[in-house]
Enzyme design. Structure first.
Site, PDB file in Angstrom:
ATOM      1  N   HIS A   1     -11.519   0.759   0.993  1.00 45.26           N
ATOM      2  CA  HIS A   1     -11.569  -0.450   1.805  1.00 45.26           C
ATOM      3  C   HIS A   1     -12.943  -1.118   1.807  1.00 45.26           C
ATOM      4  O   HIS A   1     -13.061  -2.262   2.269  1.00 45.26           O
ATOM      5  CB  HIS A   1     -11.204  -0.134   3.272  1.00 45.26           C
ATOM      6  CG  HIS A   1      -9.744  -0.053   3.546  1.00 45.26           C
ATOM      7  ND1 HIS A   1      -9.062   1.148   3.606  1.00 45.26           N
ATOM      8  CD2 HIS A   1      -8.812  -1.017   3.789  1.00 45.26           C
ATOM      9  CE1 HIS A   1      -7.781   0.914   3.883  1.00 45.26           C
ATOM     10  NE2 HIS A   1      -7.599  -0.376   3.990  1.00 45.26           N
TER      11      HIS A   1
ATOM     12  N   GLU B   1       0.824  -1.215   0.000  1.00 45.54           N
ATOM     13  CA  GLU B   1       0.000   0.000   0.000  1.00 45.54           C
ATOM     14  C   GLU B   1       0.853   1.258   0.000  1.00 45.54           C
ATOM     15  O   GLU B   1       0.581   2.202  -0.756  1.00 45.54           O
ATOM     16  CB  GLU B   1      -0.946   0.002   1.197  1.00 45.54           C
ATOM     17  CG  GLU B   1      -2.127  -0.929   1.046  1.00 45.54           C
ATOM     18  CD  GLU B   1      -3.198  -0.668   2.078  1.00 45.54           C
ATOM     19  OE1 GLU B   1      -3.609   0.505   2.231  1.00 45.54           O
ATOM     20  OE2 GLU B   1      -3.622  -1.627   2.752  1.00 45.54           O
TER      21      GLU B   1
END
Length: 289
Positions: free
Chosen positions: A179, A146
């Site tokens: 998410h 990430e």
């Protein structure tokens, strides 16, 4: 070339965030569908894990695609991935200390509300899984991939037009939305948070704001070191799974991180609301040409 001039070259935010989101959501949509099939076996769980990993990789692959054709951005990326110097190591240590200290202090405060001292015991295993893989695997891998995405391209392409405060707020909002599909993957961390109720779901979303603000403060203070961002993100996941922490205690931790964030902003408001990047010592120039 100054740091601000280099950041101006990260000029394709819409392309980056559109491709990163569509790619991740497509892969994770497959993981959601497959993870809820009746009688799912090891082979299907392996595919779920592969789809989760593929979704995680899309932002990284997008960032790589947008930087590989520009020699200035390639040089900038190499510079920011070099082993941290002493100054950057101090910020990395500070970041890890913030996350460890905040969860331990939150657990200590929770004792005053009647929660158990068992929270200070080490967890025997991760509280979730990623398909066939135990939770410790994504806890280590996800922060690395990430931050190779968000802090190789994603953060600077927002910082190009915004003050650091608003860069962080916009990204935290995006990150919460990004998410979202993971909250529907059976047995995954975000799904377990969602199943635990609205309070913990809301806390997960709200916790992203101080987390991103502190992480970006460390990132720009350390001369945009991607490794500092990775260490901070990695320590957050590992320390929050290391202990048998009650979910309610993580709400207390979010409050502590909000308080710390406010203190940091008050201490140096121009760093967060100024137009120029102030990570490097005054007058220092980068070597990228």
């Amino acid at each position: 070339m100054t740091e601000d001039q280099i950041i101006q070259r990260y000029d394709r935010p819409w392309t980056f965030y559109t491709l990163a989101t569509l790619g991740s959501w497509t892969a994770w949509g497959g993981a959601v569908w497959l993870s809820h099939r009746d009688g799912i076996g090891p082979a299907s769980l392996t595919v779920v894990a592969a789809l989760l990993l593929l979704g995680l990789l899309f932002p990284f692959l997008t960032a790589w695609r947008l930087t590989r054709g520009d020699p200035v951005l390639r040089d900038d990326l190499r510079r920011r991935l070099t082993w941290p110097d002493r100054r950057q190591l101090r910020f990395a240590t500070l970041g890890a200390g913030i996350m460890l200290g905040s969860i331990l202090l939150a657990q200590a405060l929770s004792l005053l509300l009647g929660y158990s001292t068992e929270q200070f015991r080490f967890a025997a295993h991760a509280s979730f899984s990623a398909g066939i893989l135990p939770g410790w695997f994504p806890l280590v891998l996800a922060p690395i991939i990430e931050e190779l995405s968000w802090h190789s391209y994603g953060t600077d392409c927002l910082r190009r037009k915004m003050a650091l405060f608003w860069t962080s707020i916009v990204f935290a909002l995006y990150w919460a939305v990004w998410h979202a599909p993971l909250g529907m993957v059976a047995h995954y961390y975000q799904a377990q948070v969602a199943e635990s109720g609205w309070l913990h779901t809301l806390n997960f979303v709200l916790s992203l704001f101080p987390f991103v603000l502190i992480m970006n403060w460390l990132y720009y203070r350390s001369n945009r070191s991607i490794l500092v961002a990775i260490i901070f993100h990695l320590s957050a996941g590992l320390f929050n799974e290391l202990f048998q922490t009650h979910p309610d205690t993580k709400v207390i931790q979010t409050g502590l991180l909000f308080a710390l964030t406010v203190a940091i902003i008050i201490a140096d408001p121009s760093f967060f609301f100024g137009k120029t990047v102030r990570g490097l010592p005054s007058g220092k120039w980068l070597t990228a040409k």
